[in-house]
Design an enzyme around this catalytic site. Structure first.
Site, PDB file in Angstrom:
ATOM      1  N   MET B   1       0.831  -1.211   0.000  1.00  0.00           N
ATOM      2  CA  MET B   1       0.000   0.000   0.000  1.00  0.00           C
ATOM      3  C   MET B   1       0.861   1.255   0.000  1.00  0.00           C
ATOM      4  O   MET B   1       1.813   1.355   0.748  1.00  0.00           O
ATOM      5  CB  MET B   1      -0.916  -0.003   1.235  1.00  0.00           C
ATOM      6  CG  MET B   1      -1.628   1.317   1.400  1.00  0.00           C
ATOM      7  SD  MET B   1      -2.778   1.316   2.754  1.00  0.00           S
ATOM      8  CE  MET B   1      -4.078   0.311   2.103  1.00  0.00           C
ATOM      9  N   CYS B   2       0.515   2.163  -0.884  1.00  0.00           N
ATOM     10  CA  CYS B   2       1.298   3.396  -0.976  1.00  0.00           C
ATOM     11  C   CYS B   2       1.056   4.260   0.243  1.00  0.00           C
ATOM     12  O   CYS B   2      -0.068   4.488   0.648  1.00  0.00           O
ATOM     13  CB  CYS B   2       0.894   4.158  -2.225  1.00  0.00           C
ATOM     14  SG  CYS B   2       1.875   5.629  -2.445  1.00  0.00           S
ATOM     15  N   ARG B   3       2.115   4.760   0.820  1.00  0.00           N
ATOM     16  CA  ARG B   3       1.955   5.596   2.007  1.00  0.00           C
ATOM     17  C   ARG B   3       1.875   7.066   1.663  1.00  0.00           C
ATOM     18  O   ARG B   3       1.165   7.811   2.284  1.00  0.00           O
ATOM     19  CB  ARG B   3       3.090   5.320   2.974  1.00  0.00           C
ATOM     20  CG  ARG B   3       2.945   3.928   3.508  1.00  0.00           C
ATOM     21  CD  ARG B   3       3.638   3.746   4.805  1.00  0.00           C
ATOM     22  NE  ARG B   3       3.277   2.453   5.322  1.00  0.00           N
ATOM     23  CZ  ARG B   3       3.778   1.308   4.841  1.00  0.00           C
ATOM     24  NH1 ARG B   3       4.645   1.321   3.853  1.00  0.00           N
ATOM     25  NH2 ARG B   3       3.387   0.164   5.346  1.00  0.00           N
ATOM     26  N   PHE B   4       2.661   7.471   0.692  1.00  0.00           N
ATOM     27  CA  PHE B   4       2.369   8.811   0.172  1.00  0.00           C
ATOM     28  C   PHE B   4       2.817   8.984  -1.257  1.00  0.00           C
ATOM     29  O   PHE B   4       3.635   8.228  -1.770  1.00  0.00           O
ATOM     30  CB  PHE B   4       2.835   9.937   1.081  1.00  0.00           C
ATOM     31  CG  PHE B   4       4.324  10.180   1.214  1.00  0.00           C
ATOM     32  CD1 PHE B   4       5.176  10.239   0.124  1.00  0.00           C
ATOM     33  CD2 PHE B   4       4.874  10.447   2.475  1.00  0.00           C
ATOM     34  CE1 PHE B   4       6.514  10.526   0.266  1.00  0.00           C
ATOM     35  CE2 PHE B   4       6.217  10.721   2.621  1.00  0.00           C
ATOM     36  CZ  PHE B   4       7.035  10.752   1.507  1.00  0.00           C
TER      37      PHE B   4
END
Lengths: 808, 306
Positions: B1-4
């Site tokens: 999952m991309c965090r930012f």
């Protein structure tokens, strides 16, 4: 509307131009053309698509396609003697192809290939047999084809084994099968002979902070090869030139001169020998210069709006044409299909490659390697023309400072001058001096760094870009359209002070371009001089750090005493301007009568006490000048070295007839002061005298005295090194000894700057006494302007050679 | 999952291309208007939610109808502090927008809390924002130069380091910070250690960013020498290997207003040029997306295309 700031004359529509190249052919590519290369037989094209199409130069037919890359082909480089074509790609590999068989030879991977990112630029050194690669991860890497490194055979790499470290120096790495192995639909493409790796020691990390967009090699037989790189971080590196105009997208090198195409639409011309920026060509403001090619002394620039332009050695634009519908991304110069003419190839994002026939190669070009016998740019013959061309633009801006409706023109003149100085090689900026006042233009030309660490002398040139108003009455031509007649240039400001400013600027630029500038020259040009230099002093004090240390001040803001003999001005009178007002007059006042006596002597007590006595030498000088000017010596001495008092105006309210006593009387009085009168003392005693005289009149009225502005007198130092250097420069240029003269008028900034920077000022008048400064038909002799420029060059050369004259 | 993720483009992007349609989608975001409007001002808009992106139908709808030239997207994946909308990145102060990924080693440090009225919150995250603002010469300025933002960022890191040092904290802090004023973006990949890798950080640049294959498979393409789009993300957002570059540990990147991406090494006592850093620390904390993981993505991406 201000004129365009570019100092590059548009010669392309005139006879001086050799015309716009003829379009020979257009080649259609599928995607944006990012890079181009050519051998004797073929044209190669790198594009957004992965394959490299190859065209036959003779027939312009598609011959083949080089298949292997899996990303856009961002750079191509041809090594003629090896028949190698290098292609650098967004897939983070460089591929090397044979230009005779059109088959792959090697695949070269950068060190830490996945970390290197897109490979933007390539340069091949024939003498070192080395390919240099500029990477997205800000590293520069190279591979030496002479080295002992044994390429790994294709077979062993394909088998997925660990590669043998060349010379045992590089870290063993796994071959990247994914990149290398042909895709299923490409299985027909021949495999390369071997896979090469750039070893860790051939990497400069963080060579820049930005992507390395372009690189070029300087072939130098003595010092070997030097690599120049340009980047998104706004630097051209070798000697870390900062080009604070945006990313560097393109570079060409000629001898020791580097041309850097920048993001903002300019080309920086950098001299590597002296490590200086010698010129900043405005190609098109705000439109990125993405590619450049050079042949002989012609520079071709390719811009983001589809225009290709040609600039001559004198930085004039000699051709300009719309080459592509869109962005011109790439260019090369190569032989045409027959060897007797050269072609410019340009590629754009309109998916086209265009072939332009260059009709006028003055001599046969160097064989495509960049190692050439190039001639030195003929800057000299054209700088005078730059001077008059620039002056015509400068004059066309009606920068009348005393007219509030011309405020915007003054600002435009300041901006124009700033850009002019930048183009001539200075760093320049505008310094605000206060609300509603015209800004100062500060421009610094940095001289050549001396080998010894001795600091360079720094000369401050003071002038003003504002002019006095020019109502059309009395003018034979438009005052704001410079016109040349019988050896004179006519226009408001040509002699006061725009002409001399540009003559000095062009002189400095010429020295810079010929590596002969041994001093720093700081231009400090104000826009309020004709209004009494309001705010100048405070602004200079405030920005003193930016101006820096100063060794001498140079001014050129007056004229000769006559027509034919050059002069140097060494003295100015000072002035106290005073406004008097007597409101609610009930009786006539005779106050002004108390200021002078019957012999026209000023009656202010102590007024003459400190006036310096004339020496015999001075008397002789006036006698000599009197014979030259045909004016009595006494008139010269009284105008230059004696104080005086002038009543400028008497203004009365009410019906101005003698039967009615006016309600209010206003008057303007000024006192000119000379050495060694003290400005403050004189100003105070003037006020005191007026007030006392007024009391003596026993008038029931009030008197308001207001000292509006003052300027100190100035007397130059005739025996110092700087004055003598200037005097001998004039002597050499004109072949006669200059006259030492003084002026009856005042320039407040001269004594102020002397005091502020604790050094002497020099005043070199350029024009003749008939120049009509402040009058209709203001003019300057073209000869005086050009010789004035030469005098400045001689003077700066002398002081540059001698270094800082701290001993004098 | 991309965090930012950070997007900056010469033309505005539809938020959905960035936030909801790609396989890696994120939920909290801040963006600037694509056309300046005096009434709206120059401060960014913030959207935060505590529910997962794939559950948020309103976000999906909005993202289809909003375009912006500069977007910050963030997923809050830590459990520290209370989970409330007040604690969600990105944070805003005037024109400035801030977010970060990683974790500050606390020990017993008392972090400055002067700007609590600016940023509501009670975790370490807000404190970093606070100290960042404290170190800006004028947080309320109308414009900031890239240089001012760069120096403020470096000062912030230096001051957090000295706070930790003063408190005797030995555990390294992960400091991947991002700040923008709407024109310049400054981001760091940083760890206060010379032995460990920092939380991962990647960038990608090119001329167009578009859906290459069905199902949110996006690709960056390059049709110009220059960049029209620059993206920075805690992990690659597309499947193309060549699209993404890893930013080196202890590096500060700047996206300049003129779309140049600068990579500047952060030189302090934790810089260790040439040294091999360990990945265990960041991995243990859950902040590393190493190359290995990416390679597997990459080959699957390619097989999808052929």
């Amino acid at each position: 509307m201000a004129p365009h700031p570019s100092l590059s004359r548009d010669l392309w529509q005139s006879d001086a131009s050799t015309g716009i190249p003829r379009e020979l052919h257009a080649l259609r590519e599928v995607r944006s053309v990012l890079s181009l290369a050519a051998s004797d037989l073929y044209i190669f094209c790198g594009s957004q698509s992965q394959d490299i199409p190859v065209w036959d130069k003779q027939t312009f037919r598609l011959k083949d396609s080089l298949v292997g890359h899996t990303g856009a082909v961002l750079a191509l480089e041809y090594a003629e003697e090896k028949e190698f074509l290098f292609s650098a790609s967004g897939d983070s590999t460089v591929r090397i192809w044979s230009t005779s068989t059109l088959t792959p030879i090697y695949v070269l991977s950068p060190y830490l290939d996945t970390g290197a990112g897109d490979l933007f630029s390539l340069a091949w050194s024939r003498s070192l047999q080395t390919i240099y690669v500029g990477c997205q991860n800000t590293s520069v890497q190279w591979y030496d084809f002479n080295s002992e490194q044994h390429p790994v055979s294709a077979a062993s790499a394909q088998s997925g084994g660990i590669q043998a470290a060349p010379s045992g120096t590089s870290t063993p790495r796994k071959a990247h099968n994914r990149d290398i192995s042909p895709h299923s639909d490409r299985s027909a493409a021949p495999a390369p002979r071997a896979f090469l790796n750039i070893p860790a020691e051939n990497v400069i990390d963080s060579a820049h902070y930005g992507y390395i967009y372009c690189m070029a090699l300087l072939q130098d037989s003595e010092a070997g090869v030097k690599l120049v790189t340009g980047s998104g971080d706004e630097f051209v590196k070798l000697h870390a030139f900062e080009c604070d105009n945006g990313a560097i997208f393109s570079l060409v090198v000629k001898d020791d001169t580097v041309y850097a195409g920048c993001q903002d639409g300019s080309v920086k011309v950098l001299d590597l020998e002296t490590k200086t920026l010698v010129r900043n060509i405005i190609v098109q403001e705000g439109i990125d210069v993405l590619s450049m090619s050079m042949i002989n002394s012609d520079l071709y620039t390719c811009s983001a709006n589809g225009l290709v332009q040609r600039f001559s050695a004198s930085f004039d634009c000699t051709a300009s044409w719309h080459a592509h519908d869109g962005i011109v991304l790439s260019s090369i110069i190569t032989h045409g299909n027959s060897k007797d003419h050269m072609c410019l190839l340009t590629g754009g994002n309109d998916d086209h490659i265009k072939v332009w026939e260059l009709t006028s190669p003055e001599k046969s070009p160097a064989s495509g390697t960049g190692e050439s016998q190039n001639d030195v740019p003929a800057i000299d013959s054209h700088t005078s023309d730059t001077l008059t061309y620039a002056l015509s633009k400068f004059v066309s801006i009606a920068s009348i400072s005393c007219n509030p409706s011309r405020r915007e023109d003054c600002r435009q003149a300041a901006i124009w001058l700033k850009k002019c100085l930048i183009q001539l090689g200075a760093e320049a900026s505008l310094l605000p001096i206060g609300e509603g006042l015209n800004p100062l233009v500060l421009g610094t030309f940095s001289g050549t760094t001396l080998k010894s660490k001795q600091p360079k002398p720094r000369v401050l040139f003071y002038g003003h870009y504002d002019v006095i108003s020019a109502p059309p009455e009395g003018w034979d031509s438009d005052p704001f359209h410079m016109t040349g007649r019988n050896g004179y240039l006519y226009g408001r400001g040509v002699t006061d002070n725009k002409g001399p400013i540009l003559a000095v600027a062009c002189a400095v630029a010429h020295l810079l371009a010929t590596r002969a500038l041994g001093v720093d020259v700081v231009f400090l040009i104000e826009g309020e001089e004709e209004c009494g230099s309001t705010g100048f002093g405070d602004a200079v004090r405030k920005h003193k750090d930016l101006i820096g240390h100063i060794d001498a001040i140079l001014v050129s803001n007056s004229t000769w005493i006559a027509e034919d003999t050059p002069c140097i001005t060494y003295g100015l009178r000072g002035v106290v301007h005073c406004a008097l007002e007597v409101p609610h007059t009930t009786r006539r006042v005779h106050l002004l009568a108390t200021l002078t006596d019957g012999q026209h002597q000023v009656r202010i007590p102590g007024f003459y006490d400190r006036v310096r006595q004339q020496t015999d030498a001075e008397k002789d000088l006036y006698k000599r000048l009197a014979t030259i000017t045909g004016r009595p010596a006494s008139s010269l001495s009284s105008r230059w070295r004696e104080p005086s008092l002038t009543v400028h105006s008497i203004e009365i309210s009410g019906p101005k007839n003698a039967t009615v006593i006016p309600g209010t009387v206003k008057t303007q009085v000024s006192v000119r002061i000379v050495p060694d009168q003290d400005l403050d003392t004189i100003a105070k005693s003037l006020c005191l005298h007026l007030e006392n005289s007024f009391k003596d009149l026993k008038s029931p009225n009030e008197l308001h005295v207001d000292v509006e502005h003052t300027a100190n007198w100035w007397l130059g130092e005739l025996d110092d090194f700087w004055f003598k250097a200037l005097e001998s420069a004039v002597q050499q240029e004109w072949g006669m000894e200059p006259l030492r003269i003084r002026e009856g008028g005042s320039i407040p900034s001269v004594p102020f700057l002397e005091k502020e920077f604790r050094c002497h000022a020099l005043h070199l008048p350029m024009g003749q006494s008939s120049d009509q400064a402040h009058l209709p038909n203001e003019r300057i002799s073209l000869d005086n302007l050009r010789k004035g420029k030469s005098v400045i060059e001689r003077f700066l050369s002398t002081v540059g050679e001698k270094g800082t004259p701290s001993a004098s | 999952m991309c965090r930012f993720v950070i997007y900056k483009g010469t033309s505005p992007v539809q938020l959905s291309h960035l936030l909801t349609r790609p396989c890696h989608s994120i939920i909290n975001q801040g963006w600037y208007d694509s056309v300046y409007d005096e009434e709206l001002g120059s401060q960014p808009c913030i959207f935060t939610s505590v529910t997962p992106a794939w559950n948020n139908i309103n976000l999906t709808r909005l993202a289809e109808k909003i375009k912006s030239p500069l977007v910050f997207g963030h997923v809050r994946a830590t459990t520290a502090g209370s989970l409330s909308l007040d604690n969600c990145h990105p944070f805003v102060h005037g024109k400035l927008m801030w977010m970060h990924n990683g974790g500050i080693a606390h020990g017993n440090i008392e972090l400055p809390d002067v700007a609590f009225n600016v940023v509501q919150g009670n975790t370490g995250q807000t404190s970093q924002h606070t100290s960042f603002l404290l170190i800006l010469p004028d947080p309320n300025a109308r414009t900031f130069t890239p240089d001012i933002l760069r120096r403020a960022m470096l000062d912030t890191i230096a001051s957090l380091n000295s706070l930790a040092e003063a408190a005797g904290v030995t555990e390294p802090s992960l400091m991947n910070f991002c700040v923008t004023d709407g024109d310049t973006v400054v981001a760091t990949r940083y760890i206060s250690s010379d032995k460990d890798e920092a939380a991962s950080l990647w960038f990608s640049s090119g001329t167009t960013f578009s859906e290459d294959a069905e199902g949110g498979h996006y690709k960056m393409s390059k049709a110009d020498k220059r960049e029209n789009i620059i993206m920075v993300a805690s992990e690659p957002l597309t499947f193309e290997r060549a699209d993404w570059m890893e930013i080196k540990t202890n590096t500060l990147v700047i996206i300049t207003p003129r779309f140049n991406l600068l990579q500047i090494p952060i030189v302090d006592k934790y810089s260790a040029p040439g040294a091999v850093r360990g990945t265990e620390f960041a991995q243990e904390k859950g902040f590393l997306n190493p190359r290995k993981a990416l390679s597997s993505f990459s080959s699957s991406g390619q097989s999808n295309r052929h």
